[in-house]
Design a protein around this motif. Structure first.
Motif, PDB file in Angstrom:
ATOM      1  N   MET A   1       0.833  -1.193   0.000  1.00  0.00           N
ATOM      2  CA  MET A   1       0.000   0.000   0.000  1.00  0.00           C
ATOM      3  C   MET A   1       0.876   1.255   0.000  1.00  0.00           C
ATOM      4  O   MET A   1       0.591   2.198  -0.730  1.00  0.00           O
ATOM      5  N   GLY A   4       2.619   1.742  -3.375  1.00  0.00           N
ATOM      6  CA  GLY A   4       1.650   2.199  -4.362  1.00  0.00           C
ATOM      7  C   GLY A   4       1.303   3.663  -4.179  1.00  0.00           C
ATOM      8  O   GLY A   4       1.234   4.433  -5.145  1.00  0.00           O
ATOM      9  N   TYR A  47       8.749   1.521 -15.742  1.00  0.00           N
ATOM     10  CA  TYR A  47       8.334   0.467 -14.818  1.00  0.00           C
ATOM     11  C   TYR A  47       9.017  -0.854 -15.113  1.00  0.00           C
ATOM     12  O   TYR A  47       9.370  -1.595 -14.192  1.00  0.00           O
ATOM     13  N   THR A  89       5.983 -13.380  -9.607  1.00  0.00           N
ATOM     14  CA  THR A  89       4.719 -13.110 -10.306  1.00  0.00           C
ATOM     15  C   THR A  89       3.850 -12.129  -9.524  1.00  0.00           C
ATOM     16  O   THR A  89       3.206 -11.267 -10.132  1.00  0.00           O
ATOM     17  N   ASP A  90       3.835 -12.230  -8.205  1.00  0.00           N
ATOM     18  CA  ASP A  90       3.082 -11.259  -7.401  1.00  0.00           C
ATOM     19  C   ASP A  90       3.647  -9.853  -7.568  1.00  0.00           C
ATOM     20  O   ASP A  90       2.895  -8.880  -7.674  1.00  0.00           O
ATOM     21  N   THR A  91       4.971  -9.745  -7.610  1.00  0.00           N
ATOM     22  CA  THR A  91       5.613  -8.446  -7.817  1.00  0.00           C
ATOM     23  C   THR A  91       5.275  -7.881  -9.186  1.00  0.00           C
ATOM     24  O   THR A  91       4.963  -6.692  -9.319  1.00  0.00           O
ATOM     25  N   TYR A  93       2.620  -8.589 -11.073  1.00  0.00           N
ATOM     26  CA  TYR A  93       1.199  -8.197 -11.079  1.00  0.00           C
ATOM     27  C   TYR A  93       0.997  -6.866 -10.362  1.00  0.00           C
ATOM     28  O   TYR A  93       0.280  -5.995 -10.833  1.00  0.00           O
ATOM     29  N   THR A  94       1.630  -6.720  -9.216  1.00  0.00           N
ATOM     30  CA  THR A  94       1.485  -5.483  -8.449  1.00  0.00           C
ATOM     31  C   THR A  94       2.021  -4.295  -9.229  1.00  0.00           C
ATOM     32  O   THR A  94       1.383  -3.237  -9.278  1.00  0.00           O
ATOM     33  N   PHE A  95       3.174  -4.454  -9.858  1.00  0.00           N
ATOM     34  CA  PHE A  95       3.753  -3.359 -10.634  1.00  0.00           C
ATOM     35  C   PHE A  95       2.857  -2.981 -11.802  1.00  0.00           C
ATOM     36  O   PHE A  95       2.684  -1.804 -12.100  1.00  0.00           O
ATOM     37  N   ILE A  97      -0.380  -3.359 -12.017  1.00  0.00           N
ATOM     38  CA  ILE A  97      -1.574  -2.686 -11.501  1.00  0.00           C
ATOM     39  C   ILE A  97      -1.263  -1.231 -11.185  1.00  0.00           C
ATOM     40  O   ILE A  97      -2.010  -0.316 -11.552  1.00  0.00           O
ATOM     41  N   ILE A  98      -0.131  -0.999 -10.513  1.00  0.00           N
ATOM     42  CA  ILE A  98       0.266   0.371 -10.194  1.00  0.00           C
ATOM     43  C   ILE A  98       0.542   1.158 -11.476  1.00  0.00           C
ATOM     44  O   ILE A  98       0.133   2.318 -11.606  1.00  0.00           O
TER      45      ILE A  98
END
Length: 135
Positions: A1, A4, A47, A89-91, A93-95, A97-98
């Motif tokens: 959070m 982001g 990014y 993969t979580d990193t 996806y998060t990047f 999305i941001i």
């Protein structure tokens, strides 16, 4: 959070500073959709470079810090380099999305302001930042 929020805040700050540049692009004949594509490609390159650099340094420093921790505790354990695919993969996806949120915000700013407002915002910000003379 926190990451982001920090990325969104810094990106919006830089976008506000670049409004005059976007106005110049529009003055040169670029459509707002073309300007937004430029911003999206800039965001994508930035990014992806940050993501690649962050993942590689994270892998390197995780091994280093584990070895340092075992040395401090005086524990003799053979450490292996473990790369978690789910963490990567979580990193990613998060990047993305941001990146999507910040790109949508940039497009919103481009379509929100007219050519004249893009040039006038910097003058208004300078006037607001000036202090009133003491009487």
């Amino acid at each position: 959070m926190f990451v982001g929020f920090f990325i969104f805040y810094s990106n919006s700050y830089f976008l506000k500073r670049r409004k005059r540049e976007f106005g110049l692009y529009a003055l040169l004949g670029l459509r707002k959709s073309q300007i937004s594509m430029i911003i999206i490609f800039e965001n994508l390159l930035t990014y992806l470079l940050a993501l690649l650099t962050g993942i590689l340094t994270g892998i390197f420093f995780s091994k280093l810090f584990i070895m340092l921790l075992f040395w401090i505790v005086n524990l003799r354990v053979d450490t292996k380099l473990i790369v978690s695919a789910s963490a990567i993969t979580d990193t990613v996806y998060t990047f993305f999305i941001i990146m999507g949120i910040t790109s949508l915000y940039a497009i919103y700013l481009i379509f929100r302001y007219s050519l004249l407002k893009l040039f006038k915002t910097e003058e208004r910000e300078k006037k607001v930042g000036e202090k009133a003379p003491l009487s």
